[in-house]
Design an enzyme around this catalytic site. Structure first.
Site, PDB file in Angstrom:
ATOM      1  N   THR A 207      29.207 -34.385  25.657  1.00  0.00           N
ATOM      2  CA  THR A 207      28.621 -33.942  26.784  1.00  0.00           C
ATOM      3  C   THR A 207      29.335 -34.604  28.064  1.00  0.00           C
ATOM      4  O   THR A 207      29.654 -35.835  27.962  1.00  0.00           O
ATOM      5  CB  THR A 207      27.026 -34.575  26.557  1.00  0.00           C
ATOM      6  OG1 THR A 207      26.407 -34.237  25.370  1.00  0.00           O
ATOM      7  CG2 THR A 207      26.226 -34.503  27.950  1.00  0.00           C
ATOM      8  N   GLY A 237      18.282 -30.856  22.974  1.00  0.00           N
ATOM      9  CA  GLY A 237      18.535 -32.290  23.052  1.00  0.00           C
ATOM     10  C   GLY A 237      18.084 -32.872  24.545  1.00  0.00           C
ATOM     11  O   GLY A 237      17.115 -32.282  25.057  1.00  0.00           O
ATOM     12  N   THR A 258      24.668 -39.723  27.633  1.00  0.00           N
ATOM     13  CA  THR A 258      25.316 -38.880  26.446  1.00  0.00           C
ATOM     14  C   THR A 258      25.186 -39.367  25.104  1.00  0.00           C
ATOM     15  O   THR A 258      24.955 -40.508  25.192  1.00  0.00           O
ATOM     16  CB  THR A 258      26.922 -38.754  26.845  1.00  0.00           C
ATOM     17  OG1 THR A 258      27.430 -38.060  25.638  1.00  0.00           O
ATOM     18  CG2 THR A 258      27.513 -40.131  27.302  1.00  0.00           C
TER      19      THR A 258
END
Length: 340
Positions: A207, A237, A258
């Site tokens: 990410t 997510g 992340t």
């Protein structure tokens, strides 16, 4: 007469003091802040030896380009929001990260992308989830923030909105790279054999995220991701969820996360850090350390985050072996991969 003279003198002194105070305040209010930018490209099982020398050099190079490009926006007087957008687009276009071109595949072998962005000056935010054909998801998130009454759009509706905003659309195959295709093929083979997934594949999060502080003292944060390899059922997510993976408030900080999103969602990591600063009088570093190492619990509660507070202090915290990360201010420019 003497009394009247004293009064006149005091009035003149008071008048001169008001002029000085007015001038001084205008100088302070007009004073520009030294801009700062911090970026990440994912945290996970990133240990020395896990990358080839060429991979390491290439990743460091693109992180530096993204960092420098965003910082250039800030030094030219641009907004934190535009700096975040600029840097994230560069990372989305790179094949090295789990965002945009290079995003992981879902269970069916397709790409579903998420992104979010937030303006700390007014708490406006925009996000998209589960989109499959927008070249740069961060632009779709920004368009949602600026050109719609909503915060989060998903799936086909988000794609239709992106089309109406005339954003660049691509075939889903654009996001596929040789590295990701090979990784997905290996994971499919493991599934067919009934084997568990290799943690080094599952937990090498890629990410991307950026937080910036501009000359006017405004903070912005953004995050973009392809989510988890082999995700099912339209899983979403933390990255597109304001308060979980992204948050920005001029009064406290900007955060981009992340990691294993399910855990970050449960804690509301990004907003949790801001609240600890606002209501617990913690520094940014104290709030980050407490959240990462105390609030996030469970063997798979892995990941990291970046942040900037209103004074320009930077954090790059993680509880994994490494995190692609870097920051730049007027004094230094730093890019790192490993924990040490």
């Amino acid at each position: 007469l003497l009394l009247q003279a004293d009064i006149n003198i005091m009035k003149r002194i008071h008048f001169l003091f008001l002029i000085y105070l007015s001038f001084h305040c205008s100088q302070v209010l007009g004073q520009k802040i030294n801009p700062v930018i911090v970026i990440h490209g994912g945290a996970g099982v990133i240990e020395r030896g896990s990358l080839s020398e060429n991979e390491e050099k290439s990743i460091i190079a693109i992180l530096q380009v993204a960092l420098d490009s965003g910082y250039a926006v800030l030094t030219r007087g641009g907004s934190a929001l535009n700096a975040v957008e600029k840097s994230i687009i560069i990372l989305e276009n790179s094949p090295h990260f789990n965002a945009g071109h290079g995003a992981v595949m879902n269970f069916d072998g397709r790409h579903e992308l998420d992104a979010s962005i937030m303006d700390g000056s007014n708490l406006q935010a925009g996000a998209v989830a589960g989109i499959t054909n927008v070249k740069n998801p961060i632009l779709a998130a920004k368009a949602v923030m600026l050109n719609s009454p909503h915060v989060l759009l998903s799936g086909e509706g988000a794609e239709n909105f992106a089309r109406s905003e005339q954003l660049e659309l691509v075939e889903n195959s654009y996001f596929t790279t040789e590295r990701i295709q090979k990784s997905w093929n290996n994971s499919k083979l493991q599934r067919q054999k009934g084997e568990g997934l290799n943690p080094k594949n599952v937990y090498k999060f890629g990410t991307v995220g950026v937080v910036a502080l501009d000359q006017d003292g405004n903070i912005a944060a953004g995050t973009s991701t392809g989510g988890m390899m082999n995700k099912k059922y339209g899983r979403i997510g933390d990255s597109p969820l304001i308060g979980a993976g992204t948050y920005a408030d001029n009064e406290t900080c900007g955060i981009s996360c992340t990691g294993h999103g399910e855990y970050f969602i449960r804690v509301g990591v990004a907003k949790e850090i801001s609240d600890q600063m606002a209501f617990g009088n913690k520094t940014l570093d104290e709030a980050v350390q407490y959240t990462l190492h105390k609030k996030l619990t469970g063997m798979n509660a892995l990941g990291g985050l970046i942040g900037i507070d209103k004074s320009g202090n930077v954090v790059m915290g993680f509880n994994t072996p490494g995190m692609y990360r870097g920051y730049r201010n007027q004094d230094e420019s730093v890019v790192r991969i490993y924990a040490d």
